[in-house]
Design a protein around this motif. Sequence first.
Motif, PDB file in Angstrom:
ATOM      1  N   VAL A   1       4.831  35.993   2.830  1.00 52.33           N
ATOM      2  CA  VAL A   1       4.610  37.346   2.353  1.00 52.33           C
ATOM      3  C   VAL A   1       4.725  37.366   0.839  1.00 52.33           C
ATOM      4  O   VAL A   1       5.551  36.658   0.259  1.00 52.33           O
ATOM      5  CB  VAL A   1       5.600  38.357   2.977  1.00 52.33           C
ATOM      6  N   ALA A   2       3.875  38.159   0.219  1.00 52.87           N
ATOM      7  CA  ALA A   2       3.966  38.414  -1.221  1.00 52.87           C
ATOM      8  C   ALA A   2       4.638  39.770  -1.359  1.00 52.87           C
ATOM      9  O   ALA A   2       4.149  40.766  -0.828  1.00 52.87           O
ATOM     10  CB  ALA A   2       2.583  38.429  -1.854  1.00 52.87           C
ATOM     11  N   VAL A   3       5.765  39.788  -2.058  1.00 49.06           N
ATOM     12  CA  VAL A   3       6.563  41.007  -2.167  1.00 49.06           C
ATOM     13  C   VAL A   3       6.625  41.447  -3.617  1.00 49.06           C
ATOM     14  O   VAL A   3       6.917  40.651  -4.509  1.00 49.06           O
ATOM     15  CB  VAL A   3       7.995  40.760  -1.635  1.00 49.06           C
ATOM     16  N   LYS A   4       6.326  42.715  -3.830  1.00 56.42           N
ATOM     17  CA  LYS A   4       6.451  43.311  -5.162  1.00 56.42           C
ATOM     18  C   LYS A   4       7.382  44.507  -5.010  1.00 56.42           C
ATOM     19  O   LYS A   4       7.053  45.464  -4.305  1.00 56.42           O
ATOM     20  CB  LYS A   4       5.096  43.736  -5.709  1.00 56.42           C
TER      21      LYS A   4
ATOM     22  N   THR B   1       7.855  46.260  -1.520  1.00 53.85           N
ATOM     23  CA  THR B   1       6.609  46.380  -0.771  1.00 53.85           C
ATOM     24  C   THR B   1       5.985  45.023  -0.507  1.00 53.85           C
ATOM     25  O   THR B   1       5.888  44.185  -1.402  1.00 53.85           O
ATOM     26  CB  THR B   1       5.602  47.247  -1.560  1.00 53.85           C
ATOM     27  N   ILE B   2       5.557  44.815   0.731  1.00 55.49           N
ATOM     28  CA  ILE B   2       4.804  43.614   1.085  1.00 55.49           C
ATOM     29  C   ILE B   2       3.369  43.852   0.621  1.00 55.49           C
ATOM     30  O   ILE B   2       2.673  44.730   1.129  1.00 55.49           O
ATOM     31  CB  ILE B   2       4.832  43.348   2.605  1.00 55.49           C
ATOM     32  N   ALA B   3       2.940  43.066  -0.358  1.00 55.46           N
ATOM     33  CA  ALA B   3       1.626  43.241  -0.970  1.00 55.46           C
ATOM     34  C   ALA B   3       0.542  42.442  -0.265  1.00 55.46           C
ATOM     35  O   ALA B   3      -0.642  42.767  -0.371  1.00 55.46           O
ATOM     36  CB  ALA B   3       1.681  42.829  -2.437  1.00 55.46           C
ATOM     37  N   GLY B   4       0.922  41.377   0.442  1.00 57.63           N
ATOM     38  CA  GLY B   4      -0.069  40.541   1.109  1.00 57.63           C
ATOM     39  C   GLY B   4       0.595  39.560   2.046  1.00 57.63           C
ATOM     40  O   GLY B   4       1.815  39.344   1.990  1.00 57.63           O
ATOM     41  N   ILE B   5      -0.236  38.975   2.906  1.00 60.13           N
ATOM     42  CA  ILE B   5       0.267  38.031   3.910  1.00 60.13           C
ATOM     43  C   ILE B   5      -0.653  36.822   4.010  1.00 60.13           C
ATOM     44  O   ILE B   5      -1.856  36.913   3.776  1.00 60.13           O
ATOM     45  CB  ILE B   5       0.376  38.678   5.314  1.00 60.13           C
TER      46      ILE B   5
ATOM     47  N   PHE C   1      -4.552  38.208   3.706  1.00 61.78           N
ATOM     48  CA  PHE C   1      -4.928  39.590   3.444  1.00 61.78           C
ATOM     49  C   PHE C   1      -4.013  40.182   2.396  1.00 61.78           C
ATOM     50  O   PHE C   1      -2.796  40.011   2.449  1.00 61.78           O
ATOM     51  CB  PHE C   1      -4.866  40.422   4.726  1.00 61.78           C
ATOM     52  N   VAL C   2      -4.620  40.881   1.449  1.00 58.94           N
ATOM     53  CA  VAL C   2      -3.881  41.555   0.381  1.00 58.94           C
ATOM     54  C   VAL C   2      -4.158  43.049   0.503  1.00 58.94           C
ATOM     55  O   VAL C   2      -5.324  43.457   0.616  1.00 58.94           O
ATOM     56  CB  VAL C   2      -4.303  41.032  -1.006  1.00 58.94           C
ATOM     57  N   ALA C   3      -3.092  43.843   0.486  1.00 56.54           N
ATOM     58  CA  ALA C   3      -3.244  45.298   0.547  1.00 56.54           C
ATOM     59  C   ALA C   3      -4.095  45.762  -0.631  1.00 56.54           C
ATOM     60  O   ALA C   3      -3.993  45.227  -1.738  1.00 56.54           O
ATOM     61  CB  ALA C   3      -1.872  45.968   0.518  1.00 56.54           C
ATOM     62  N   GLU C   4      -4.921  46.748  -0.373  1.00 53.49           N
ATOM     63  CA  GLU C   4      -5.885  47.206  -1.374  1.00 53.49           C
ATOM     64  C   GLU C   4      -5.226  47.547  -2.713  1.00 53.49           C
ATOM     65  O   GLU C   4      -5.759  47.230  -3.777  1.00 53.49           O
ATOM     66  CB  GLU C   4      -6.663  48.404  -0.838  1.00 53.49           C
ATOM     67  N   ALA C   5      -4.066  48.164  -2.677  1.00 53.89           N
ATOM     68  CA  ALA C   5      -3.387  48.579  -3.917  1.00 53.89           C
ATOM     69  C   ALA C   5      -2.957  47.399  -4.781  1.00 53.89           C
ATOM     70  O   ALA C   5      -2.678  47.575  -5.968  1.00 53.89           O
ATOM     71  CB  ALA C   5      -2.165  49.431  -3.577  1.00 53.89           C
ATOM     72  N   PHE C   6      -2.937  46.193  -4.199  1.00 58.41           N
ATOM     73  CA  PHE C   6      -2.451  45.016  -4.934  1.00 58.41           C
ATOM     74  C   PHE C   6      -3.553  44.020  -5.269  1.00 58.41           C
ATOM     75  O   PHE C   6      -3.286  42.960  -5.825  1.00 58.41           O
ATOM     76  CB  PHE C   6      -1.329  44.339  -4.145  1.00 58.41           C
TER      77      PHE C   6
ATOM     78  N   VAL D   1      -2.303  38.227  -6.183  1.00 62.96           N
ATOM     79  CA  VAL D   1      -1.499  38.090  -4.966  1.00 62.96           C
ATOM     80  C   VAL D   1      -2.117  37.047  -4.033  1.00 62.96           C
ATOM     81  O   VAL D   1      -1.420  36.184  -3.494  1.00 62.96           O
ATOM     82  CB  VAL D   1      -1.335  39.453  -4.255  1.00 62.96           C
ATOM     83  N   GLY D   2      -3.423  37.110  -3.828  1.00 66.83           N
ATOM     84  CA  GLY D   2      -4.092  36.132  -2.974  1.00 66.83           C
ATOM     85  C   GLY D   2      -3.919  34.715  -3.503  1.00 66.83           C
ATOM     86  O   GLY D   2      -3.665  33.780  -2.741  1.00 66.83           O
ATOM     87  N   ASN D   3      -4.050  34.559  -4.815  1.00 69.03           N
ATOM     88  CA  ASN D   3      -3.845  33.234  -5.427  1.00 69.03           C
ATOM     89  C   ASN D   3      -2.438  32.719  -5.164  1.00 69.03           C
ATOM     90  O   ASN D   3      -2.243  31.538  -4.867  1.00 69.03           O
ATOM     91  CB  ASN D   3      -4.083  33.295  -6.938  1.00 69.03           C
ATOM     92  N   MET D   4      -1.461  33.596  -5.290  1.00 70.07           N
ATOM     93  CA  MET D   4      -0.072  33.197  -5.091  1.00 70.07           C
ATOM     94  C   MET D   4       0.197  32.817  -3.637  1.00 70.07           C
ATOM     95  O   MET D   4       0.881  31.827  -3.357  1.00 70.07           O
ATOM     96  CB  MET D   4       0.871  34.311  -5.543  1.00 70.07           C
ATOM     97  N   LEU D   5      -0.346  33.587  -2.708  1.00 72.60           N
ATOM     98  CA  LEU D   5      -0.176  33.270  -1.287  1.00 72.60           C
ATOM     99  C   LEU D   5      -0.845  31.941  -0.952  1.00 72.60           C
ATOM    100  O   LEU D   5      -0.272  31.103  -0.249  1.00 72.60           O
ATOM    101  CB  LEU D   5      -0.755  34.389  -0.423  1.00 72.60           C
TER     102      LEU D   5
END
Length: 157
Positions: A58-61, A64-68, A90-95, A100-104
Amino acid sequence: MSADTIVVRPFEQRDIGAVWQLMRDLAVFEGYVDAFAVTPADLLAHGFGPAPAFGVFVAVKGDTIAGIAVHYRIPWTFDLRPVVVLKELFVAEAFRGQCVGNMLFARLEAYAVEIGASALRWTVLPDNEAAKRFYAGQGAAPDAAWEHWTLPIARRI
């Protein structure tokens, strides 16, 4: 850690609701929400314990979980090394647009290296050009040696 910092880590039980929601959002985006059968209880039952069936980064900001990045591993194939399969990224639209996708993806790739995997594999919908550009930007390319095949297994009553 600043509230603006994005941290990527393995998911925890407290993340189940947010992870499930992002999985459902992906099902809406990809057009299979009517067939989406995963429940939060399924994530708990199959994602934790002594032998989880899958993992999630999970990417957390902030809070909030921003992506998975949902993944599983095939223990070994012809070369006696595991293969990591990316099931859902998947990255939430707001992020989106915040790396975030690169980091995941980088965390998943690091995990593959950690376990001595020979490959990281995934599928992409044929018309998802944004995903294809993203993966190409990661250094990936379509697998010219293999075709993706499926045999639907009907449920019997």
